[in-house]
Design a protein around this motif. Sequence first.
Motif, short mmCIF file in Angstrom:
data_model
loop_
_atom_site.label_atom_id
_atom_site.label_comp_id
_atom_site.label_asym_id
_atom_site.label_seq_id
_atom_site.Cartn_x
_atom_site.Cartn_y
_atom_site.Cartn_z
N GLN A 267 0.83 -1.20 0.00
CA GLN A 267 0.00 0.00 0.00
C GLN A 267 0.86 1.25 0.00
O GLN A 267 1.95 1.27 0.60
CB GLN A 267 -0.91 0.00 1.23
CG GLN A 267 -1.78 1.24 1.39
CD GLN A 267 -2.76 1.09 2.53
OE1 GLN A 267 -3.87 0.57 2.35
NE2 GLN A 267 -2.37 1.52 3.73
N TYR A 268 0.37 2.28 -0.66
CA TYR A 268 1.04 3.58 -0.62
C TYR A 268 0.02 4.66 -0.30
O TYR A 268 -1.06 4.71 -0.90
CB TYR A 268 1.70 3.91 -1.96
CG TYR A 268 2.32 5.30 -1.97
CD1 TYR A 268 3.53 5.53 -1.31
CD2 TYR A 268 1.67 6.37 -2.59
CE1 TYR A 268 4.09 6.79 -1.29
CE2 TYR A 268 2.24 7.64 -2.58
CZ TYR A 268 3.44 7.85 -1.93
OH TYR A 268 3.99 9.11 -1.88
N TYR B 127 -4.78 10.41 0.39
CA TYR B 127 -5.24 9.24 -0.36
C TYR B 127 -4.37 8.03 -0.03
O TYR B 127 -3.27 8.15 0.52
CB TYR B 127 -5.18 9.52 -1.87
CG TYR B 127 -3.77 9.70 -2.40
CD1 TYR B 127 -3.02 8.61 -2.86
CD2 TYR B 127 -3.17 10.96 -2.41
CE1 TYR B 127 -1.73 8.78 -3.33
CE2 TYR B 127 -1.88 11.13 -2.87
CZ TYR B 127 -1.17 10.04 -3.33
OH TYR B 127 0.12 10.21 -3.78
N ARG B 128 -4.91 6.85 -0.38
CA ARG B 128 -4.14 5.62 -0.31
C ARG B 128 -4.60 4.69 -1.43
O ARG B 128 -5.77 4.68 -1.80
CB ARG B 128 -4.27 4.93 1.05
CG ARG B 128 -5.65 4.40 1.37
CD ARG B 128 -5.60 3.49 2.61
NE ARG B 128 -6.92 3.06 3.04
CZ ARG B 128 -7.57 3.54 4.09
NH1 ARG B 128 -6.99 4.49 4.83
NH2 ARG B 128 -8.77 3.10 4.42
N ILE B 129 -3.66 3.91 -1.93
CA ILE B 129 -3.91 2.92 -2.97
C ILE B 129 -3.24 1.62 -2.53
O ILE B 129 -2.08 1.62 -2.09
CB ILE B 129 -3.35 3.36 -4.34
CG1 ILE B 129 -3.95 4.71 -4.75
CG2 ILE B 129 -3.64 2.32 -5.41
CD1 ILE B 129 -3.32 5.28 -6.02
N TYR B 130 -3.97 0.50 -2.62
CA TYR B 130 -3.40 -0.75 -2.13
C TYR B 130 -3.73 -1.90 -3.07
O TYR B 130 -4.66 -1.84 -3.87
CB TYR B 130 -3.91 -1.07 -0.72
CG TYR B 130 -5.34 -1.55 -0.66
CD1 TYR B 130 -5.65 -2.92 -0.80
CD2 TYR B 130 -6.40 -0.68 -0.46
CE1 TYR B 130 -6.95 -3.38 -0.75
CE2 TYR B 130 -7.70 -1.12 -0.40
CZ TYR B 130 -7.98 -2.47 -0.55
OH TYR B 130 -9.27 -2.92 -0.51
N GLY C 181 -7.79 -4.98 -5.25
CA GLY C 181 -7.17 -3.66 -5.21
C GLY C 181 -8.19 -2.65 -4.75
O GLY C 181 -9.40 -2.85 -4.90
N GLY C 182 -7.73 -1.55 -4.17
CA GLY C 182 -8.67 -0.55 -3.68
C GLY C 182 -8.00 0.79 -3.44
O GLY C 182 -6.77 0.93 -3.52
N MET C 183 -8.80 1.78 -3.13
CA MET C 183 -8.31 3.13 -2.86
C MET C 183 -9.25 3.86 -1.91
O MET C 183 -10.42 3.48 -1.75
CB MET C 183 -8.18 3.93 -4.15
CG MET C 183 -9.47 4.11 -4.95
SD MET C 183 -10.64 5.40 -4.37
CE MET C 183 -9.63 6.87 -4.56
N ARG C 184 -8.73 4.88 -1.30
CA ARG C 184 -9.55 5.80 -0.50
C ARG C 184 -8.95 7.19 -0.59
O ARG C 184 -7.71 7.34 -0.57
CB ARG C 184 -9.63 5.36 0.97
CG ARG C 184 -10.30 6.40 1.86
CD ARG C 184 -10.67 5.87 3.22
NE ARG C 184 -11.24 6.95 4.06
CZ ARG C 184 -11.94 6.74 5.16
NH1 ARG C 184 -12.18 5.50 5.57
NH2 ARG C 184 -12.42 7.76 5.85
N GLU D 125 -14.33 5.93 -1.55
CA GLU D 125 -13.72 4.62 -1.43
C GLU D 125 -14.14 3.73 -2.60
O GLU D 125 -15.28 3.83 -3.07
CB GLU D 125 -14.11 3.94 -0.12
CG GLU D 125 -13.60 4.63 1.12
CD GLU D 125 -13.94 3.87 2.39
OE1 GLU D 125 -13.35 2.78 2.60
OE2 GLU D 125 -14.79 4.35 3.16
N THR E 26 -13.29 -0.49 -4.26
CA THR E 26 -12.60 -1.77 -4.14
C THR E 26 -13.00 -2.68 -5.29
O THR E 26 -14.16 -2.69 -5.72
CB THR E 26 -12.96 -2.48 -2.82
OG1 THR E 26 -12.72 -1.60 -1.72
CG2 THR E 26 -12.12 -3.74 -2.63
#
Length: 303
Positions: free
Chosen positions: A187-188, A198-201, A227-230, A244, A246
């Motif tokens: 994740q970053y 933000y985050r992306i994983y 995979g997902g993001m917020r 959000e 996913t």
Amino acid sequence: MHTRLSLCLVLLCAPAFAQQNVDLTQIGVDDLAKIQVTSASKKAESLSDAPAAIYVLTAEAIREGGFTTLPEALRTVPGLYVVQTNSHSWQVSTRGFSGIDNRKMLVLVDGRSVYSPNFGGVFWDLEDIPLENIDRIEVIRGPGGTLWGANAVNGVINIVTKSADQTKGVTVSTSIDADTGYTAFTQYGGSVGNSLNYRIYGKASYWTPLALPNGLGLDNSFALPQGGMRADWKVSQKDAISIEATEVDGRYQGFTLLSNPTIQGELLKDTNFSIRWKRTLSDRSSAEVFTYCDWYAHAGFPE
């Protein structure tokens, strides 16, 4: 295949408390009772004031437990019955009710209901939420239908994930276990200016075939990449927007015990998107608009 769209407008008349990340072993009983929860009354309040039998599983407890899946973490909650039926299916219930199609407990992820009307229950195999991103899990044991509506007869499991500003930087984790399977998570999290975080994983899980008591292997394997993001955007001093999304794409292969035993495969897909807008009206009240969409499939096919 099922598609669901929900729109929710909530007016909260309570102080806007923030959940604090604290070490529960270092605080007293009085401070422990003041931990903020939201599930009992749909508003922030101290745990001691919550009008329900509520248990909070914190991020610290999840980290120290070394769990690899969400149902494993729920096994530590008093009053919950959690059992694994095969490499990917779980039963989570309470108050004596059990079954894969348990439709008497409401499960929420950041306010999004993960109950499937077509299935009549929760696909726990699709809820492979990265444990590193969970802020807390609030579990109400007992009727919650008057507040939460359908499927809350026996209780509510409210999973709250961390905001994007709590997950900045690079996170990498993995688990290897010959009995339970293998997982890899990366994740970053970052920010754009001072108002957008933000985050992306990405996460991949693989559960190995189950072993019989005599040592022989049972063809029962499960692979689940996702995979997902917020993104959390502070639009102004009063307005905030959270988004959000996913995407899950899994495959299962197992041995079906029918009159003519066969190898059965399953396709497991889940795509969800949610957006929340919150306006702070005063120190004691706020308003929220929350909407989400789910597209998911849980279909079997012969190999």
